[in-house]
Design a protein around this motif. Structure first.
Motif, PDB file in Angstrom:
ATOM      1  N   LEU A   1       0.861  -1.176   0.000  1.00  0.00           N
ATOM      2  CA  LEU A   1       0.000   0.000   0.000  1.00  0.00           C
ATOM      3  C   LEU A   1       0.900   1.229   0.000  1.00  0.00           C
ATOM      4  CD1 LEU A   1      -2.916   1.084   0.218  1.00  0.00           C
ATOM      5  CD2 LEU A   1      -2.620   1.029   2.701  1.00  0.00           C
ATOM      6  N   VAL A   2       0.731   2.077  -1.009  1.00  0.00           N
ATOM      7  CA  VAL A   2       1.597   3.245  -1.177  1.00  0.00           C
ATOM      8  C   VAL A   2       0.770   4.515  -1.023  1.00  0.00           C
ATOM      9  CG1 VAL A   2       3.165   4.475  -2.722  1.00  0.00           C
ATOM     10  CG2 VAL A   2       3.054   1.977  -2.784  1.00  0.00           C
ATOM     11  N   ASP A   3       1.140   5.329  -0.052  1.00  0.00           N
ATOM     12  CA  ASP A   3       0.492   6.621   0.184  1.00  0.00           C
ATOM     13  C   ASP A   3       1.264   7.686  -0.581  1.00  0.00           C
ATOM     14  OD1 ASP A   3      -0.655   8.953   1.182  1.00  0.00           O
ATOM     15  OD2 ASP A   3      -0.585   8.289   3.268  1.00  0.00           O
ATOM     16  N   THR A   4       0.631   8.247  -1.616  1.00  0.00           N
ATOM     17  CA  THR A   4       1.303   9.248  -2.442  1.00  0.00           C
ATOM     18  C   THR A   4       0.949  10.682  -2.055  1.00  0.00           C
ATOM     19  OG1 THR A   4      -0.445   9.222  -4.115  1.00  0.00           O
ATOM     20  CG2 THR A   4       1.407   7.684  -4.423  1.00  0.00           C
ATOM     21  N   ARG A   5       0.175  10.841  -0.977  1.00  0.00           N
ATOM     22  CA  ARG A   5      -0.219  12.197  -0.594  1.00  0.00           C
ATOM     23  C   ARG A   5       0.997  13.030  -0.225  1.00  0.00           C
ATOM     24  NH1 ARG A   5      -3.494  11.765   4.353  1.00  0.00           N
ATOM     25  NH2 ARG A   5      -2.135   9.963   4.668  1.00  0.00           N
ATOM     26  N   PRO A   6       0.973  14.317  -0.552  1.00  0.00           N
ATOM     27  CA  PRO A   6       2.078  15.184  -0.155  1.00  0.00           C
ATOM     28  C   PRO A   6       2.130  15.324   1.375  1.00  0.00           C
ATOM     29  CG  PRO A   6       0.353  16.450  -1.263  1.00  0.00           C
ATOM     30  CD  PRO A   6      -0.047  15.012  -1.327  1.00  0.00           C
ATOM     31  N   GLU A   7       3.280  15.715   1.842  1.00  0.00           N
ATOM     32  CA  GLU A   7       3.514  15.804   3.281  1.00  0.00           C
ATOM     33  C   GLU A   7       2.443  16.630   4.006  1.00  0.00           C
ATOM     34  OE1 GLU A   7       7.166  16.683   6.339  1.00  0.00           O
ATOM     35  OE2 GLU A   7       7.156  17.752   4.423  1.00  0.00           O
TER      36      GLU A   7
END
Length: 127
Positions: A32-38
């Motif tokens: 599962l990859v979270d690509t949301r910006p910081e």
């Protein structure tokens, strides 16, 4: 072609997952990859166990031949499940991963917001 048509085309090649399906697949070994910006992770929290790869690095980190890949990128058969905030950018990202040969990549319908609404685990903000 506008963005809506582009998004529809991208999604037509994906087997998109509902949040609970994504959680089950992640528990069974999918990445599962979270690509949301910081700033979104800081404001909304993080998903325990999710790999954080911001969108602008995704293809290089997931491609096992790139020279800049993450340890999870062992081959082209990895099940990548991409998640963004609402499930729009993640569809385009998953389609891009498929475009470079990561044929099992997909995304989460509704993104992080749907994950949270389902009551799935959310941890402290992650930077």
């Amino acid at each position: 072609m506008g963005i809506d048509e582009h998004l529809d085309r991208a999604r037509s090649g994906l087997d998109r997952l509902l949040p609970r399906q994504a959680a089950a697949e992640a528990a069974a070994g999918a990445v599962l990859v979270d690509t949301r910006p910081e700033f979104q992770r800081l404001a909304g929290g993080s998903i325990p166990g999710a790999l954080v790869i911001e969108r602008n690095h995704l293809e290089w980190r997931c491609d096992p031949t790139s020279g800049a890949s993450v340890p999870q990128a062992v081959d082209f058969d990895v099940r990548w499940i991409v998640l963004c905030d609402e499930g729009y950018a993640s569809s385009l990202a998953a389609a891009s991963l498929r475009g470079i040969g990561l044929h099992r990549a997909t995304d989460v319908v509704g993104g992080f917001r749907a994950w949270r609404a389902e009551g799935l685990p959310v941890g402290a903000s992650a930077g």
